[in-house]
Design a protein around this motif. Structure first.
Motif: not given
Ligand code: UD1
Length: 363
Positions: A240, A206, A66, A131, A39-42, A243, A98-99, A238
């Motif tokens: 998000r 965030h 994402s 959440e 889910q997080h990849y950076d 952006k 988280v998701n 963050h």
């Molecule tokens: C997620 C969790 C949130 C947690 C947060 C911590 C859910 C619903 N939300 O939110 O509870 O507090 O993580 O950070 O699971 N993106 C990147 N690189 C990454 C990851 C994300 O650029 O490594 C960008 C993407 O464009 C993505 C956006 O961030 O669309 C949001 O990422 P996402 O995983 O959907 O949710 P978070 O806002 O990070």
């Protein structure tokens, strides 16, 4: 031997699973697998944490990345089902809200694989937060629910969860904090940023409710204009939030604030060091409310509610919402050295993961 699938997906999961996975690897009773949904990849949102926390590379990486909530949740479910069918673990362990937490739980539940949820029972009572939906649904299909604070016990009781499934074990995030605090002191982050202990503010932001709404984001930035005149604000941003600032055309407002210092997302150790030496925190994170309570650093939470009420009741957390007056008043008080007394919540003692392993063995 119990074969356990430990699931991580997003940044706040890593410090919660790390102490569990490490203890399982050291024990003869467990055969743990570490599964990362991606889910997080950076690098800065994920890999850095594995290094800082001394976690091994994941055994499996699903690479879902994402997407919309449905796409992300469904992608984790599809990939997770395949792995669970192959590996047939005795339990899966999911953490937080988280998701990836919900998606992995749903996949396991349909395969009749028992689920242990760590950080169960927390409720913000705000169903507009993704959440909150993840918490309610994950708890409702979990077989073991590990709770961090009294409110979790109360909420699960009200929801009719059987007592024997629920275990008050304390807080695994604090296990990681206790374990790494000494090492974090070696971080050179203060020197790198040229700041002095207690002479800066640390901020994170965030939540969709704060950053996906232009008015709210602008409102927060306008409040920061006042605060940054008194102390520098260090803001690891963050992806998000970054952006949204660009999309909403707010980059100029950010740049005008010379003392608002945007930096890349930080690793666990430098962030812990920054938190522990900060004058105060401004945040909308869940975990930071708990970490600052343990560190006894004042925390202003830019939300209307918290699913971690103990941090506000006895810890250093103060819910200030979007109210500029409340934020600035609290800030002035903190600057003048006035802040409420606080205590560390029961069982936030660095041993929650041991209690979790003991409970699993007894099942
Ligand atoms: C997620 C969790 C949130 C947690 C947060 C911590 C859910 C619903 N939300 O939110 O509870 O507090 O993580 O950070 O699971 N993106 C990147 N690189 C990454 C990851 C994300 O650029 O490594 C960008 C993407 O464009 C993505 C956006 O961030 O669309 C949001 O990422 P996402 O995983 O959907 O949710 P978070 O806002 O990070």
């Amino acid at each position: 031997m119990l074969k356990i699938a430990n699931i991580v997906g997003a940044r706040p999961n890593f410090m919660k699973i790390a102490p569990i996975h490490r203890r399982m690897q050291a024990s003869e009773e467990f055969a743990p697998l570490l599964i990362h949904t991606g889910q997080h990849y950076d690098k800065k949102m994920s890999q850095t944490f594995f290094v800082d926390l001394g976690m091994p590379e994941p055994d499996m990486y699903l690479g879902v990345g994402s997407g919309s909530h449905a796409v992300q949740t469904a992608s984790v479910m599809i990939a997770m089902e395949k792995i669970l069918l192959e590996e047939k673990p005795d339990w899966i362990i999911v953490v937080g809200d988280v998701n990836s937490t919900l998606a992995a739980s749903l996949a396991a539940s349909k395969l009749h694989i028992p689920i242990a949820h760590i950080e169960a029972g927390l409720r913000s009572f705000d169903r507009a937060m993704p959440e909150e939906i993840n918490r309610i649904l994950t708890d409702s299909i979990s077989d073991l629910l590990f709770v961090t604070e009294q409110s979790g016990l109360d909420n699960l009781k009200k929801e009719g969860v059987a007592d024997e499934k629920v275990h008050f074990v304390g807080n695994v995030m604090i296990d990681s904090l206790v374990e790494h605090l000494q090492k974090a002191k070696e971080s050179q982050i203060l020197q790198e940023l040229e700041i002095m202990p207690k002479r800066y503010i640390l901020m994170t932001l965030h939540r969709p409710s704060n950053v996906d709404d232009k008015n709210n984001l602008e409102n927060i930035l306008t409040t920061l204009e006042v605060i940054q005149k008194e102390l520098p604000i260090i803001f690891p941003i963050h992806p998000r939030t970054k952006k949204r600032i660009d999309e909403f055309g707010l980059a100029d407002q950010v740049e005008r604030m010379k003392n608002l210092r945007l930096v890349e997302p930080l690793g666990y150790l430098p962030f812990l060091r920054l938190m522990s030496e900060s004058k105060l925190l401004l945040t909308d994170s869940g975990g930071i409310q708990e970490e600052t309570t343990y560190l006894r650093v004042p925390c202003f939470t830019l939300r209307e509610n918290t699913e971690r009420p103990i941090t506000a009741e006895i810890g250093t957390n103060r819910l200030v919402g979007m109210d500029r007056g409340a934020i600035l008043k609290g800030f002035e008080e903190a600057m003048n050295g006035f802040f409420k007394d606080s205590k560390i919540p029961p069982l936030w003692d660095g041993h929650a993961s041991e209690r979790i392993l003991e409970t699993l063995i007894k099942q």
